[in-house]
Design a protein around this motif. Sequence first.
Motif, PDB file in Angstrom:
ATOM      1  N   GLY A   1     -15.740   8.916 -16.576  1.00 42.20           N
ATOM      2  CA  GLY A   1     -16.634   8.316 -17.554  1.00 42.20           C
ATOM      3  C   GLY A   1     -15.885   7.412 -18.510  1.00 42.20           C
ATOM      4  O   GLY A   1     -16.353   6.306 -18.843  1.00 42.20           O
ATOM      5  N   SER A   2     -14.712   7.870 -18.967  1.00 39.90           N
ATOM      6  CA  SER A   2     -13.881   7.044 -19.849  1.00 39.90           C
ATOM      7  C   SER A   2     -13.398   5.789 -19.124  1.00 39.90           C
ATOM      8  O   SER A   2     -13.345   4.698 -19.708  1.00 39.90           O
ATOM      9  N   HIS A   3     -13.054   5.942 -17.856  1.00 44.31           N
ATOM     10  CA  HIS A   3     -12.576   4.817 -17.058  1.00 44.31           C
ATOM     11  C   HIS A   3     -13.664   3.750 -16.937  1.00 44.31           C
ATOM     12  O   HIS A   3     -13.395   2.545 -17.114  1.00 44.31           O
ATOM     13  N   ILE A   4     -14.887   4.178 -16.656  1.00 42.29           N
ATOM     14  CA  ILE A   4     -16.013   3.239 -16.529  1.00 42.29           C
ATOM     15  C   ILE A   4     -16.280   2.539 -17.857  1.00 42.29           C
ATOM     16  O   ILE A   4     -16.496   1.322 -17.904  1.00 42.29           O
ATOM     17  N   ALA A   5     -16.239   3.303 -18.955  1.00 40.56           N
ATOM     18  CA  ALA A   5     -16.471   2.717 -20.275  1.00 40.56           C
ATOM     19  C   ALA A   5     -15.411   1.667 -20.604  1.00 40.56           C
ATOM     20  O   ALA A   5     -15.733   0.593 -21.164  1.00 40.56           O
ATOM     21  N   LEU A   6     -14.156   1.943 -20.268  1.00 40.97           N
ATOM     22  CA  LEU A   6     -13.077   0.984 -20.523  1.00 40.97           C
ATOM     23  C   LEU A   6     -13.263  -0.276 -19.678  1.00 40.97           C
ATOM     24  O   LEU A   6     -13.041  -1.401 -20.169  1.00 40.97           O
ATOM     25  N   LEU A   7     -13.660  -0.117 -18.427  1.00 41.09           N
ATOM     26  CA  LEU A   7     -13.886  -1.279 -17.570  1.00 41.09           C
ATOM     27  C   LEU A   7     -15.040  -2.138 -18.091  1.00 41.09           C
ATOM     28  O   LEU A   7     -14.977  -3.368 -18.040  1.00 41.09           O
ATOM     29  N   VAL A   8     -16.086  -1.482 -18.568  1.00 39.64           N
ATOM     30  CA  VAL A   8     -17.219  -2.220 -19.141  1.00 39.64           C
ATOM     31  C   VAL A   8     -16.751  -3.040 -20.347  1.00 39.64           C
ATOM     32  O   VAL A   8     -17.098  -4.225 -20.482  1.00 39.64           O
ATOM     33  N   GLU A   9     -15.977  -2.423 -21.215  1.00 39.73           N
ATOM     34  CA  GLU A   9     -15.465  -3.142 -22.388  1.00 39.73           C
ATOM     35  C   GLU A   9     -14.583  -4.319 -21.976  1.00 39.73           C
ATOM     36  O   GLU A   9     -14.662  -5.406 -22.564  1.00 39.73           O
ATOM     37  N   LEU A  10     -13.762  -4.112 -20.948  1.00 39.27           N
ATOM     38  CA  LEU A  10     -12.878  -5.190 -20.489  1.00 39.27           C
ATOM     39  C   LEU A  10     -13.690  -6.353 -19.929  1.00 39.27           C
ATOM     40  O   LEU A  10     -13.435  -7.519 -20.264  1.00 39.27           O
ATOM     41  N   VAL A  11     -14.670  -6.047 -19.091  1.00 32.18           N
ATOM     42  CA  VAL A  11     -15.498  -7.099 -18.501  1.00 32.18           C
ATOM     43  C   VAL A  11     -16.249  -7.864 -19.590  1.00 32.18           C
ATOM     44  O   VAL A  11     -16.330  -9.103 -19.553  1.00 32.18           O
ATOM     45  N   GLN A  12     -16.799  -7.140 -20.543  1.00 33.81           N
ATOM     46  CA  GLN A  12     -17.535  -7.802 -21.633  1.00 33.81           C
ATOM     47  C   GLN A  12     -16.610  -8.679 -22.469  1.00 33.81           C
ATOM     48  O   GLN A  12     -16.983  -9.782 -22.892  1.00 33.81           O
ATOM     49  N   HIS A  13     -15.387  -8.195 -22.711  1.00 31.01           N
ATOM     50  CA  HIS A  13     -14.419  -8.993 -23.479  1.00 31.01           C
ATOM     51  C   HIS A  13     -14.027 -10.245 -22.699  1.00 31.01           C
ATOM     52  O   HIS A  13     -13.955 -11.345 -23.272  1.00 31.01           O
ATOM     53  N   LEU A  14     -13.773 -10.114 -21.404  1.00 29.59           N
ATOM     54  CA  LEU A  14     -13.397 -11.263 -20.577  1.00 29.59           C
ATOM     55  C   LEU A  14     -14.546 -12.271 -20.490  1.00 29.59           C
ATOM     56  O   LEU A  14     -14.316 -13.484 -20.503  1.00 29.59           O
ATOM     57  N   ASP A  15     -15.760 -11.769 -20.420  1.00 28.20           N
ATOM     58  CA  ASP A  15     -16.927 -12.659 -20.362  1.00 28.20           C
ATOM     59  C   ASP A  15     -17.024 -13.478 -21.645  1.00 28.20           C
ATOM     60  O   ASP A  15     -17.289 -14.700 -21.614  1.00 28.20           O
ATOM     61  N   ALA A  16     -16.819 -12.818 -22.767  1.00 27.67           N
ATOM     62  CA  ALA A  16     -16.861 -13.532 -24.050  1.00 27.67           C
ATOM     63  C   ALA A  16     -15.732 -14.559 -24.136  1.00 27.67           C
ATOM     64  O   ALA A  16     -15.927 -15.683 -24.633  1.00 27.67           O
ATOM     65  N   ALA A  17     -14.546 -14.198 -23.613  1.00 27.04           N
ATOM     66  CA  ALA A  17     -13.395 -15.106 -23.671  1.00 27.04           C
ATOM     67  C   ALA A  17     -13.592 -16.322 -22.772  1.00 27.04           C
ATOM     68  O   ALA A  17     -12.967 -17.374 -22.996  1.00 27.04           O
ATOM     69  N   SER A  18     -14.458 -16.198 -21.762  1.00 26.53           N
ATOM     70  CA  SER A  18     -14.663 -17.315 -20.827  1.00 26.53           C
ATOM     71  C   SER A  18     -15.357 -18.512 -21.489  1.00 26.53           C
ATOM     72  O   SER A  18     -15.392 -19.604 -20.920  1.00 26.53           O
ATOM     73  N   ASP A  19     -15.924 -18.317 -22.678  1.00 30.76           N
ATOM     74  CA  ASP A  19     -16.576 -19.413 -23.406  1.00 30.76           C
ATOM     75  C   ASP A  19     -15.586 -20.296 -24.156  1.00 30.76           C
ATOM     76  O   ASP A  19     -15.982 -21.317 -24.742  1.00 30.76           O
ATOM     77  N   ASP A  20     -14.317 -19.886 -24.134  1.00 34.24           N
ATOM     78  CA  ASP A  20     -13.295 -20.653 -24.861  1.00 34.24           C
ATOM     79  C   ASP A  20     -13.135 -22.032 -24.223  1.00 34.24           C
ATOM     80  O   ASP A  20     -12.759 -22.163 -23.058  1.00 34.24           O
ATOM     81  N   LYS A  21     -13.444 -23.085 -24.975  1.00 34.80           N
ATOM     82  CA  LYS A  21     -13.397 -24.453 -24.468  1.00 34.80           C
ATOM     83  C   LYS A  21     -11.976 -24.927 -24.172  1.00 34.80           C
ATOM     84  O   LYS A  21     -11.779 -25.928 -23.477  1.00 34.80           O
ATOM     85  N   LYS A  22     -10.984 -24.208 -24.709  1.00 32.28           N
ATOM     86  CA  LYS A  22      -9.600 -24.622 -24.510  1.00 32.28           C
ATOM     87  C   LYS A  22      -9.077 -24.263 -23.116  1.00 32.28           C
ATOM     88  O   LYS A  22      -8.013 -24.745 -22.721  1.00 32.28           O
ATOM     89  N   LEU A  23      -9.804 -23.424 -22.397  1.00 36.12           N
ATOM     90  CA  LEU A  23      -9.368 -23.013 -21.069  1.00 36.12           C
ATOM     91  C   LEU A  23      -9.602 -24.128 -20.059  1.00 36.12           C
ATOM     92  O   LEU A  23     -10.627 -24.812 -20.087  1.00 36.12           O
ATOM     93  N   SER A  24      -8.653 -24.300 -19.160  1.00 36.03           N
ATOM     94  CA  SER A  24      -8.796 -25.305 -18.111  1.00 36.03           C
ATOM     95  C   SER A  24      -9.820 -24.844 -17.075  1.00 36.03           C
ATOM     96  O   SER A  24     -10.211 -23.670 -17.034  1.00 36.03           O
ATOM     97  N   LYS A  25     -10.234 -25.785 -16.222  1.00 39.66           N
ATOM     98  CA  LYS A  25     -11.197 -25.462 -15.169  1.00 39.66           C
ATOM     99  C   LYS A  25     -10.625 -24.410 -14.221  1.00 39.66           C
ATOM    100  O   LYS A  25     -11.328 -23.478 -13.797  1.00 39.66           O
ATOM    101  N   ALA A  26      -9.343 -24.554 -13.879  1.00 38.59           N
ATOM    102  CA  ALA A  26      -8.695 -23.589 -12.974  1.00 38.59           C
ATOM    103  C   ALA A  26      -8.602 -22.210 -13.619  1.00 38.59           C
ATOM    104  O   ALA A  26      -8.805 -21.184 -12.963  1.00 38.59           O
ATOM    105  N   ALA A  27      -8.314 -22.199 -14.944  1.00 40.78           N
ATOM    106  CA  ALA A  27      -8.226 -20.918 -15.652  1.00 40.78           C
ATOM    107  C   ALA A  27      -9.586 -20.239 -15.691  1.00 40.78           C
ATOM    108  O   ALA A  27      -9.694 -19.016 -15.519  1.00 40.78           O
ATOM    109  N   ARG A  28     -10.651 -21.030 -15.907  1.00 36.72           N
ATOM    110  CA  ARG A  28     -12.001 -20.447 -15.925  1.00 36.72           C
ATOM    111  C   ARG A  28     -12.361 -19.860 -14.559  1.00 36.72           C
ATOM    112  O   ARG A  28     -12.986 -18.809 -14.473  1.00 36.72           O
TER     113      ARG A  28
END
Length: 380
Positions: free
Chosen positions: A64-91
């Motif tokens: 359960g803790s493992h799933i919760a941590l993965l959910v938090e990681l995915v949500q954090h990465l999704d939010a970070a994907s909006d960063d305009k400074k990232l290149s197309k390849a990085a996105r």
Amino acid sequence: MTAPRHTPVRIPQTPSAAPLSAQQKKFNRHIERINEERALLSAWQEAIAAYRERHAREVVPLRGSHIALLVELVQHLDAASDDKKLSKAARRTLSEGITDRVADLIDAVPDEATRAGLKDIYNRHSGGDYDAEEAEDNEVAKEMAQAMVRDLFGVDLDLQGKDTESPEDLLRRIEQQMQAQRAQAEQQREAHQAKRRAKPNARERKAQEEAAQATQSVREIYRKLASSLHPDRETDPAERERKTALMQRVNQAYANNKLLDLLQLQLEIEQIDPEHIAGLSEERLKHYNRVLAEQLKELQQEVNEVEGHFMMEFGLDPYQRLKPAGLMRDLRADLQVLERENLRLTRELNGLRADPAAIKDWIKAERQLQKQQDDFDPWF
């Protein structure tokens, strides 16, 4: 008779006596193998009970803790994907990393709202539709499950067109199907025997006679035990209670055609001794061996079913060879893996939260990981 209360059922080989006959050797082998299967069945039942208890107590919370941590990681990465400074390849690398993680995560999340949010993340980063892909994957999974059930249990289970079932529901359906197949097989066997009885040939008549004699041999033992142990004939209350318990064991053994149990009871109450078994005729031993072979086959089937149900319940590879003694060792190894993974995920999340620029290092590491996976499997 002076046989100890728990004398094992076996024909002894003494140095001064003649060598055991073929039927005597077969009798001993059947007894030995039945006892081995009984010990194996008991070991499986005890090991599974211990495994189930520790799994619920330690693995489930960690998972359960493992799933919760993965959910938090995915949500954090999704939010970070909006960063305009990232290149197309990085996105692109980031989206692939998100898609890989969220695809296996959605069905494991118990909360419907969180699951819906993860599906949305998957669809945005994969360019596909999770529900449609899952429906297609489920059909493939059903075909694989049907093949696995057929291999493990000998059951043809129709899963096509049905919703995905939990392991508990699937096990329940397998057991129902197995019971139905047993009943059908018994009806077919009885119909076949009735047809043979109508006009049997010489070989069939002999087989019928041997089967009838084997049944008669078991019935004779039962009658002797019932005559000696019938509690209604006992006036002493304590002795009546003892005989009632013994008679229950006799009835159960006879109802299940357990010849070994009946013989053991005869030894237990000193109705016979090992010398009595050694003195049985070859013909009588042949009848006994027929019944014992059937008992052994039923035990082996029961062991296979217990093992198969266990593997399905916990999602283990059904084709790996497990032993009861190794279950807790395997569980400890799984616990260690989960603990290490949770610690790694916690550190990974903490690092990403502490420094927004760390996402670039994460993408770089993810790109290297994806390259290693591509090199390992050139088809993808």
